[in-house]
Design a protein around this motif. Structure first.
Motif, PDB file in Angstrom:
ATOM      1  N   ALA A  70      33.786  -7.945  24.543  1.00 44.94           N
ATOM      2  CA  ALA A  70      35.686  -7.156  26.008  1.00 44.94           C
ATOM      3  C   ALA A  70      35.986  -8.322  25.089  1.00 44.94           C
ATOM      4  CB  ALA A  70      35.082  -7.064  27.107  1.00 44.94           C
ATOM      5  N   CYS A  71      35.988  -9.838  25.633  1.00 47.32           N
ATOM      6  CA  CYS A  71      36.731 -11.069  25.954  1.00 47.32           C
ATOM      7  C   CYS A  71      36.910 -11.195  24.050  1.00 47.32           C
ATOM      8  CB  CYS A  71      35.760 -12.483  25.702  1.00 47.32           C
ATOM      9  SG  CYS A  71      34.221 -12.519  25.158  1.00 47.32           S
TER      10      CYS A  71
ATOM     11  N   PHE B  96      29.342 -13.889  17.615  1.00 51.28           N
ATOM     12  CA  PHE B  96      30.548 -14.553  17.592  1.00 51.28           C
ATOM     13  C   PHE B  96      30.655 -16.199  18.240  1.00 51.28           C
ATOM     14  CE2 PHE B  96      29.759 -12.566  22.111  1.00 51.28           C
ATOM     15  CZ  PHE B  96      30.372 -13.447  22.960  1.00 51.28           C
TER      16      PHE B  96
ATOM     17  N   CYS C 288      36.143  -9.954  30.470  1.00 52.30           N
ATOM     18  CA  CYS C 288      35.081  -9.876  31.203  1.00 52.30           C
ATOM     19  C   CYS C 288      34.749  -9.571  33.080  1.00 52.30           C
ATOM     20  CB  CYS C 288      34.471 -11.934  31.163  1.00 52.30           C
ATOM     21  SG  CYS C 288      32.352 -10.921  31.089  1.00 52.30           S
TER      22      CYS C 288
ATOM     23  N   PHE D  56      27.005 -20.049  25.934  1.00 58.19           N
ATOM     24  CA  PHE D  56      27.604 -17.965  26.124  1.00 58.19           C
ATOM     25  C   PHE D  56      25.853 -17.934  26.862  1.00 58.19           C
ATOM     26  CE2 PHE D  56      32.018 -16.411  26.140  1.00 58.19           C
ATOM     27  CZ  PHE D  56      32.004 -17.592  25.910  1.00 58.19           C
TER      28      PHE D  56
ATOM     29  N   THR E 250      30.969  -8.067  34.400  1.00 58.35           N
ATOM     30  CA  THR E 250      30.264  -8.855  34.690  1.00 58.35           C
ATOM     31  C   THR E 250      30.269  -9.946  35.108  1.00 58.35           C
ATOM     32  OG1 THR E 250      28.626  -8.595  32.203  1.00 58.35           O
ATOM     33  CG2 THR E 250      28.403 -10.649  32.680  1.00 58.35           C
TER      34      THR E 250
ATOM     35  N   CYS F 241      26.427 -13.949  30.618  1.00 59.48           N
ATOM     36  CA  CYS F 241      26.850 -13.182  29.498  1.00 59.48           C
ATOM     37  C   CYS F 241      26.086 -11.897  28.902  1.00 59.48           C
ATOM     38  CB  CYS F 241      27.391 -14.370  27.784  1.00 59.48           C
ATOM     39  SG  CYS F 241      28.728 -12.892  26.342  1.00 59.48           S
ATOM     40  N   VAL F 242      26.065 -10.446  28.179  1.00 61.62           N
ATOM     41  CA  VAL F 242      25.436 -10.036  27.730  1.00 61.62           C
ATOM     42  C   VAL F 242      26.018  -9.403  26.678  1.00 61.62           C
ATOM     43  CG1 VAL F 242      25.300  -9.084  30.057  1.00 61.62           C
ATOM     44  CG2 VAL F 242      26.980  -7.996  28.926  1.00 61.62           C
ATOM     45  N   SER F 243      27.476  -9.900  25.572  1.00 60.41           N
ATOM     46  CA  SER F 243      27.525 -10.140  24.250  1.00 60.41           C
ATOM     47  C   SER F 243      28.125  -8.239  24.344  1.00 60.41           C
ATOM     48  CB  SER F 243      25.908  -9.959  23.673  1.00 60.41           C
ATOM     49  OG  SER F 243      26.988 -10.498  22.595  1.00 60.41           O
ATOM     50  N   CYS F 244      29.062  -8.274  25.079  1.00 62.05           N
ATOM     51  CA  CYS F 244      29.230  -6.321  24.584  1.00 62.05           C
ATOM     52  C   CYS F 244      30.811  -7.241  24.148  1.00 62.05           C
ATOM     53  CB  CYS F 244      29.816  -6.063  26.311  1.00 62.05           C
ATOM     54  SG  CYS F 244      31.252  -7.305  26.852  1.00 62.05           S
TER      55      CYS F 244
ATOM     56  N   ALA G   7      30.941 -13.102  33.899  1.00 64.63           N
ATOM     57  CA  ALA G   7      30.781 -13.941  33.220  1.00 64.63           C
ATOM     58  C   ALA G   7      31.062 -15.524  32.599  1.00 64.63           C
ATOM     59  CB  ALA G   7      29.854 -14.088  31.627  1.00 64.63           C
ATOM     60  N   LEU G   8      33.188 -15.342  32.761  1.00 64.46           N
ATOM     61  CA  LEU G   8      33.575 -16.633  32.467  1.00 64.46           C
ATOM     62  C   LEU G   8      34.500 -16.386  33.496  1.00 64.46           C
ATOM     63  CD1 LEU G   8      34.789 -14.982  29.117  1.00 64.46           C
ATOM     64  CD2 LEU G   8      32.986 -16.895  29.117  1.00 64.46           C
TER      65      LEU G   8
ATOM     66  N   GLN H 240      34.970  -5.439  31.130  1.00 65.86           N
ATOM     67  CA  GLN H 240      32.568  -5.564  31.380  1.00 65.86           C
ATOM     68  C   GLN H 240      32.303  -5.226  33.335  1.00 65.86           C
ATOM     69  OE1 GLN H 240      30.614  -4.370  29.527  1.00 65.86           O
ATOM     70  NE2 GLN H 240      29.142  -5.666  31.103  1.00 65.86           N
TER      71      GLN H 240
HETATM   72  S1  SF4 Z   1      30.362 -10.782  25.053  1.00 64.20           S
HETATM   73 FE1  SF4 Z   1      31.299  -9.053  27.424  1.00 64.20          FE
HETATM   74  S2  SF4 Z   1      29.638 -10.239  28.677  1.00 64.20           S
HETATM   75 FE2  SF4 Z   1      29.743 -11.874  27.309  1.00 64.20          FE
HETATM   76  S3  SF4 Z   1      31.818 -12.972  28.562  1.00 64.20           S
HETATM   77 FE3  SF4 Z   1      32.449 -11.867  26.877  1.00 64.20          FE
HETATM   78  S4  SF4 Z   1      33.056 -10.288  28.261  1.00 64.20           S
HETATM   79 FE4  SF4 Z   1      31.786 -11.681  29.460  1.00 64.20          FE
END
Ligand code: SF4
Ligand code: SF4
Ligand code: SF4
Ligand code: FES
Length: 964
Positions: A215-216, A159, A176, A205, A182, A210-213, A184-185, A180
């Motif tokens: 959700a954001c 992304f 996030c 990123f 995490t 960030c674990v690239s889920c 991260a943000l 999630q």
């Molecule tokens: S992809 Fe997931 S872990 Fe990464 S910033 Fe978005 S919500 Fe957080």
């Protein structure tokens, strides 16, 4: 179906038995107390303009677009943060509100690039929709440049982040944090200058936490965070709901398509396993489905040192059938067998075991669960009466104490880990659940943002049973057992026998500390927390009832005492009364997507579907009548026995669907010897995997995107897998198995997997009420689904154990035969990493490899220093079984004396070093304990170089005979 975004109710649904009636725009509506006015309006079909609210996140109240008027109240409150009240009269559309909203929107648009026509999200953008909804036509303010012109971040492979389009609604940050977990943000600065930042340690990123889920990305109402595929292909025009084919969480997704092209996988909010969340694998790592290395034509060869010949399906199937028939005629049915796959659907798996039993004429059928969760089946069947976990995932929301043993959910079951972490963090004044982690490694659960285990029992690998016995010792000797529960629900004599055993001084934490290396006081404290939630000791009837749940993974099962450990866990849950309601239970976190289903479908050599023993005459008669054949009443061979028999010359042909046993099974050299000794190895898979090096027939497989069927997740939840696109190889996997069966003369005539499910439900009592039509209508069903449980069974053993009385089993700690010593002084344990999946066949063919390009060996700084090693050095990893070479990572995540690696890459093949030791009851290999030595190396070992040459030779394909 044609493309429609999922409905967004603005704020989360509230669970409350109390109902409130109010009036919105002149209409009465009744909703649960605690709901927001925005949600109540949405439930009656009125959408109030909004930007910062979305129903997957708690309301935030920052954008001020959702203002309403309420009779008797001053001002214009935000509807997303205003709870409903009885008799409340709300107006959502008035001239004043329209003016206010238009003004708010004007400010947003004044700091937004006006390039809608060329924007990737054009037509699928909430900002665009809401600007239309409030009637904004002109922007009177000069263009603000707070965000315009900021540099894009393309670092993530899946992304993009374009801060110039950001409206700083914080939905990404909250997703996030809340979904999630995490964190991260962050939002940097304040006011107009505020901007979103991917953590403090990095300016992009990819370099952040960030674990690239995703959700954001899902939460973002603009094109600030957008999937690269949307930019590349365009917005979707249709969608199909289906189920992830990676892990046992069983997330459901909307596969959003443009024509025949998959644009993105968006987690489905109505999915009961994932509740709208995802991880990097299911969300993004599906590119392997179109990978150039997919094999799309059948191939054959007379001998494994010859190149492959591409042939027609008919030629390949008749070649396979001729060989199978010849071997059967010469050596008898016991020389033939098959392996089903936990990656395939229930219907495909059922057909493979049917082919082996009814077509080959043997019970030599096994599944990859042999090497992961077979001890779960044995242990839970023995103690509770059912070979499956006891809870649904939602249950974790009611847990007061969570004990995680031998599992690393943040890597292996990420979406469930996020649910668990949510409960651990607590909410709205409700404290988080207490956490006990039993694991030789310091996994993320032990300490990560806002999460810290109350007790970490960093045991020596191989001593699970000793730790569980020590915990039981404390519970029994300190009077923490729930005697009333035990007397009512369990066999009391067996309990007293067990209680005497665990109470022995030899089983105290103090005595066993010498074995487990866990200090006694930590074990005592953990036992008290598990039994009482920390509410204190003393009479159990005087203490508040707490809910304690156990979650476990392959760190429990893949041991020589795997089945004993599962039973020791069950003992602990029964002794404390933690079975049969929400928030408690024994929960195996299943590895592969359909490992539960593969076991349910009769993939084991001793069991028909629904876990009925093959020697059970009445069960067998049912199948014999339906299939029109007689079945062998004797159990067949397990995978390791098939390989032994192959080396001995008595087992000569195997059909392997969707498994790469050369890479996934222990003692690779022995597996290779077994395969090489056979006359007919049929591999049915997507890619020329490592096992195919030894194959004579290769039948191309289809991906989960190309088939209909069902998967059953770790909660016993059966969910539909729906065909999203046409199979590239021309056939779904069930069709291939049917074609092979018919080449053998079996005359099968299924037209659709739903007909196979009809057969499964006809022959399997726990599936009696399951059909595709019901699954389509209800979304999912948790077995047993039958007359006694017509709506399925989210929680098991509610009024009593399936077996009658719960059975306590004495589980003596027996040290593994795999011993450390001067030659092999370290203990190797293995596991998974978030971005890769199992043997990596799928994820290695995606951009997930950006996170994990090779398997590395984690080693403690003390052990590294002793050997003069630093991070990145090549080392030889040697055991009694073999050796391999890989690079080191020096880290104190592992304890001194313990090393750890993953097994995702064939050029490392960690299983070259794992041994033949296995669980006493089920033969599940002891992957988690191997005595090893580490020494400096210059690079890949001899076999790795030889292996590369073999693989290359074996991948030679002659393309000229496709028309044969
Ligand atoms: S992809 Fe997931 S872990 Fe990464 S910033 Fe978005 S919500 Fe957080
Ligand atoms: S990136 Fe998207 S979700 Fe995040 S603050 Fe900006 S607009 Fe909102
Ligand atoms: S891999 Fe597992 S957790 Fe990730 S999306 Fe798929 S089912 Fe969900
Ligand atoms: S949607 Fe209510 S304040 Fe933003």
């Amino acid at each position: 179906m044609t493309y429609q975004p999922q409905a967004d109710f603005g704020t989360p649904a509230i669970k409350s038995t109390e109902q409130v009636t109010l009036t919105i725009d002149g209409r009465d509506i009744t909703v649960p107390a605690g709901s927001s006015v925005m949600r109540a309006a949405a439930e009656m079909g009125t959408s109030i303009p909004k930007l910062c609210a979305t129903d997957s996140l708690e309301s935030f109240g920052s954008c001020r677009l959702c203002l309403v008027e309420i009779d008797g109240r001053r001002g214009t409150p935000a509807s997303c943060t205003t709870p409903v009240e009885p008799g409340m009269v709300v107006h959502t559309q008035t001239p004043q509100l329209q003016k206010l909203r238009k003004g708010v929107m004007e400010l947003y648009i004044s700091d937004h690039p006006l390039d809608c026509l060329t924007c990737a999200a054009n037509g699928d953008c909430e900002l665009q929709d809401q600007a239309g909804a409030v009637g904004l036509r002109d922007v009177r303010y000069p263009v603000a440049a707070s965000h315009l012109g900021q540099a894009k971040d393309h670092s993530n492979p899946y992304f993009d982040f374009d801060p110039s389009k950001c409206i700083v609604c914080s939905r990404c940050v909250r997703a996030c944090d809340e979904v999630q977990g995490t964190l991260a943000l962050t939002v940097e600065s304040r006011g107009f200058g505020s901007k979103i930042s991917a953590g403090l340690a990095s300016d992009n990123f990819m370099g952040s936490e960030c674990v690239s889920c995703g959700a954001c990305v899902q939460a973002c109402p603009t094109a600030t965070l957008v999937e690269k595929k949307v930019v590349e292909i365009g917005t979707p025009d249709r969608s199909v709901v289906t189920t992830c084919a990676y892990c046992g969480v069983g997330c459901t997704f909307r596969a959003e398509m443009r024509g025949e092209q998959l644009v993105r996988m968006v987690p489905w909010k109505d999915g009961k396993a994932n509740r709208g969340h995802s991880c990097v694998k299911g969300r993004f790592a599906w590119g392997y489905a179109q990978h150039a290395e997919r094999i799309l034509s059948p191939m054959i060869r007379d001998q494994i040192d010859q190149p492959w010949r591409e042939v027609s399906w008919d030629k390949a199937l008749s070649f396979a059938a001729d060989r199978l028939n010849a071997i059967k005629a010469q050596h008898g049915p016991s020389a033939l067998g098959g392996i089903t796959s936990s990656r395939c659907t229930n219907e495909e798996t059922f057909l493979v075991q049917k082919l082996v039993r009814a077509g080959f004429g043997s019970n030599n059928v096994d599944t990859c669960a042999r090497v992961c969760h077979s001890p779960t089946g044995y242990g839970l069947k023995t103690t509770f009466g059912t070979s499956a976990g006891t809870q649904d995932f939602d249950s974790v929301e009611d847990s007061d104490v969570i004990l995680v043993i031998g599992a690393n959910p943040t890597d292996a079951h990420p979406v469930f880990a996020s649910r668990m972490k949510k409960r651990l963090r607590g909410k709205d004044g409700r404290p988080g659940a207490k956490l006990i982690v039993v694991d030789p490694r310091r996994t993320d659960l032990v300490k990560s943002p806002h999460i810290e285990a109350d007790h970490h029992l960093a045991l020596r690998p191989g001593t699970n049973v000793a730790v569980l016995t020590a915990l039981a010792h404390v519970i029994v000797t300190e009077g923490l057992a729930d005697e009333a529960f035990i007397r009512e629900r369990c066999d009391w004599d067996e309990y007293t026998h067990w209680a005497e055993f665990v109470s022995l001084p030899t089983n105290s934490p103090e005595t066993l500390a010498a074995v487990t290396q866990v200090p006694a006081e930590i074990v005592r404290a953990a036992a008290r927390t598990y039994a009482t939630g920390g509410t204190g000791r003393g009479d159990v009837s005087q203490r508040p009832k707490i809910n304690a749940a156990i979650y476990y993974g392959l760190g429990v099962t893949e041991h020589s005492q795997g089945s004993s450990t599962v039973m020791a866990i069950a003992n602990l849950a029964m002794a404390t009364g933690n079975i049969g309601r929400r928030g408690v239970g024994v929960n195996p976190l299943r590895g592969q997507n359909n490992v539960q289903g593969a076991c349910d479908m009769g993939s084991f050599p001793h069991e028909l579907s629904g876990y009925r023993h093959i020697s059970d005459g009445s069960a067998r008669a049912l199948f014999e009548a339906d299939w029109g054949v007689s079945l062998d009443p004797e159990p067949g061979l397990r995978i390791p026995n098939m390989l032994d028999a192959a080396v001995d010359g008595s087992f000569r042909a195997i059909y392997i669907q969707g498994e790469d046993i050369l890479q996934s099974d222990p003692n690779t050299h022995h597996v290779a010897a077994g395969l090489a000794a056979m006359d007919c190895v049929i591999v049915h898979d997507l890619f020329l995997n490592e096992t195919a090096n030894y194959a004579h027939v290769f039948l191309p497989g289809s991906t989960f995107l190309e088939k209909d069927g069902t998967f059953t997740n770790a909660e016993r939840r059966i969910q539909l897998v729906r065909k999203v696109m046409t199979p590239l190889n021309g056939m779904e996997d069930w069709e291939v198995t049917q074609a092979l069966a018919n080449a053998l003369g079996l005359g099968w005539s299924y037209n659709h997997p739903s007909e196979i499910m009809d057969e499964i439900s006809r022959l399997t009592p726990s599936f009696a009420g399951v059909s595709f039509a019901r699954l389509d209508q209800e979304g999912s069903l948790q077995w047993p689904v039958n007359d006694a449980n017509p709506d399925g069974s989210p929680i098991m053993h509610v009024d009593g154990f399936v077996r009658g009385k719960g059975k306590f089993v004495v589980t003596d700690y027996v040290p593994t035969d795999e011993k450390t010593g001067p030659r092999f002084p370290l203990l190797l344990t293995t596991g998974r990493i978030l971005s890769q999946y199992n043997v990596g066949a799928q994820t290695r063919r995606t951009d997930n490899s950006r996170w994990h390009e090779e398997d590395v060996l984690e080693i403690h700084p003390v052990d590294a220093e002793d050997r003069g090693l630093k991070t990145g050095d090549w080392v030889k990893l040697a055991s009694r079984a073999g050796e391999t070479t890989l690079r080191t990572l020096v880290t104190d995540r592992v304890a001194p004396g313990v090393v750890y690696t993953t097994f995702h890459h064939p050029d490392t093949q960690a299983n070259v070093v794992t041994t033949d030791y296995s669980d006493w009851a089920t033969n599940c290999p002891e992957y988690k304990v191997t005595a090893v030595q580490i020494s400096a190396s210059n690079g890949p070992s001899d076999w790795q170089r030889d292996y590369e040459a073999l693989s290359e030779r074996s991948r030679r394909v002659v393309h000229t005979e496709a028309a044969e």
